[in-house]
Design an enzyme around this catalytic site. Structure first.
Site, PDB file in Angstrom:
ATOM      1  N   ASP A  30       0.813  -1.208   0.000  1.00  0.00           N
ATOM      2  CA  ASP A  30       0.000   0.000   0.000  1.00  0.00           C
ATOM      3  C   ASP A  30       0.854   1.270   0.000  1.00  0.00           C
ATOM      4  OD1 ASP A  30       0.963  -0.344   2.569  1.00  0.00           O
ATOM      5  OD2 ASP A  30      -0.982  -0.721   3.464  1.00  0.00           O
TER       6      ASP A  30
ATOM      7  N   HIS B 247      -7.294  -4.648  10.301  1.00  0.00           N
ATOM      8  CA  HIS B 247      -7.054  -4.381   8.879  1.00  0.00           C
ATOM      9  C   HIS B 247      -5.741  -4.998   8.415  1.00  0.00           C
ATOM     10  CE1 HIS B 247      -4.947  -0.368   9.923  1.00  0.00           C
ATOM     11  NE2 HIS B 247      -4.062  -1.003   9.203  1.00  0.00           N
TER      12      HIS B 247
HETATM   13  C1  GLP Z   1      -0.655   0.447   8.605  1.00  0.00           C
HETATM   14  C2  GLP Z   1      -0.289  -0.387   7.375  1.00  0.00           C
HETATM   15  C3  GLP Z   1      -0.477  -1.865   7.632  1.00  0.00           C
HETATM   16  C4  GLP Z   1       0.127  -2.260   8.954  1.00  0.00           C
HETATM   17  C5  GLP Z   1      -0.605  -1.518  10.062  1.00  0.00           C
HETATM   18  C6  GLP Z   1      -0.115  -1.900  11.441  1.00  0.00           C
HETATM   19  O1  GLP Z   1      -1.950   0.905   8.635  1.00  0.00           O
HETATM   20  N1  GLP Z   1      -1.027  -0.016   6.222  1.00  0.00           N
HETATM   21  O2  GLP Z   1       0.118  -2.590   6.554  1.00  0.00           O
HETATM   22  O3  GLP Z   1       0.012  -3.642   9.138  1.00  0.00           O
HETATM   23  O4  GLP Z   1      -0.387  -0.141   9.863  1.00  0.00           O
HETATM   24  O5  GLP Z   1       0.975  -1.128  11.810  1.00  0.00           O
HETATM   25  P1  GLP Z   1       1.913  -1.416  13.033  1.00  0.00           P
HETATM   26  O6  GLP Z   1       2.776  -2.551  12.609  1.00  0.00           O
HETATM   27  O7  GLP Z   1       2.695  -0.147  13.204  1.00  0.00           O
HETATM   28  O8  GLP Z   1       1.057  -1.739  14.197  1.00  0.00           O
END
Ligand code: GLP
Length: 241
Positions: free
Chosen positions: A67, A138
């Site tokens: 993304d 998500h």
């Molecule tokens: C973002 C990304 C995701 C990721 C999520 C969790 O929104 N688009 O791909 O998995 O954050 O992030 P973190 O690993 O910082 O908790």
């Protein structure tokens, strides 16, 4: 699904790096699907060390990222292109031409989404897709909703994701409201999926994803339908599993 329950973040990162390294050793021309967020940073650091020690070779690897924020230039410190450069691409022997991130500045975003799906198809699909998970379940930027978005699409970020990601920006107002994200079909087509989860803040989302029903209300729950998922988590994130 295979589950690796690791003691802490560092052990989770090492395990994730071992799985990616094995993929590259077995298939040097692998197409890797990559993720951003704070969770995979330690794994990327381990891979950089392995590459610099001459143990793994990225020269034939190709990558596609999940993304990108809409409206952020590749050189913006919070763009996912910049993140990948800083955390992985800038430190390993990969050719920049072999790395792909959706273009969040494309004039025609719908066309950019179609281009990205075609690109992945032309590359022969993703061999190993790395995923993190949001607190609301998500994956990529496939947010909870009434249906699973299938292909690469323009996603409206939920308030909870904007709040969660605000920590990387000077203020909440600066967090983009939209992103381009691979869809659920694109993710499920990967031959193997490596899901990384860390910290007690993810425990409820992990339990909802794997103990609850498959529902677009918890996008990661769709991973129950994939035949080759490896879940690597630290003990806090897996505490309710
Ligand atoms: C973002 C990304 C995701 C990721 C999520 C969790 O929104 N688009 O791909 O998995 O954050 O992030 P973190 O690993 O910082 O908790």
């Amino acid at each position: 699904m295979r589950i690796y329950r690791e003691a802490d973040y560092q052990a989770m990162s090492r395990r994730g790096a071992d799985i990616l390294a094995a993929q590259i050793l077995l298939c040097p021309g692998s197409v890797l699907g990559l993720a951003t967020g704070s969770t995979p940073v330690g794994m990327y650091q381990e891979l950089v060390k392995e590459n610099q020690a001459g143990k793994i070779d990225f020269s034939k690897v190709q990558t596609v990222n999940l993304d990108e924020y809409v409206g952020l230039a590749p050189g913006h410190e919070q763009s996912y292109r910049y993140f990948m450069q800083r955390n992985l691409f800038g430190h390993v022997n990969i050719s920049l031409d072999a790395t792909h991130v959706p273009d969040g500045l494309a004039a025609d975003l719908a066309e950019e989404c179609r281009r990205y799906d075609r690109l992945i198809e032309d590359m022969g699909g993703v061999d190993l897709q790395v995923l993190g998970m949001g607190h609301n379940g998500h994956i990529g930027f496939n947010e909870p909703g009434d249906f699973f978005p299938l292909d690469t699409h323009v996603a409206d970020l939920t308030d909870s994701t904007i709040n969660a990601n605000a920590r990387f920006f000077d203020s909440r107002d600066q967090v983009p409201r939209q992103a381009l994200s691979m869809g659920i079909r694109t993710i499920l087509r990967a031959r193997r999926i490596l899901l990384l989860v860390s910290g007690k803040g993810k425990a409820d989302a992990v339990a909802a994803a794997f103990h609850g029903p498959v529902t677009p209300r918890v996008p990661a729950s769709v991973l129950q339908l994939h035949q080759d998922v490896i879940l690597v988590g630290d003990s806090e994130a897996l505490s309710r599993l």
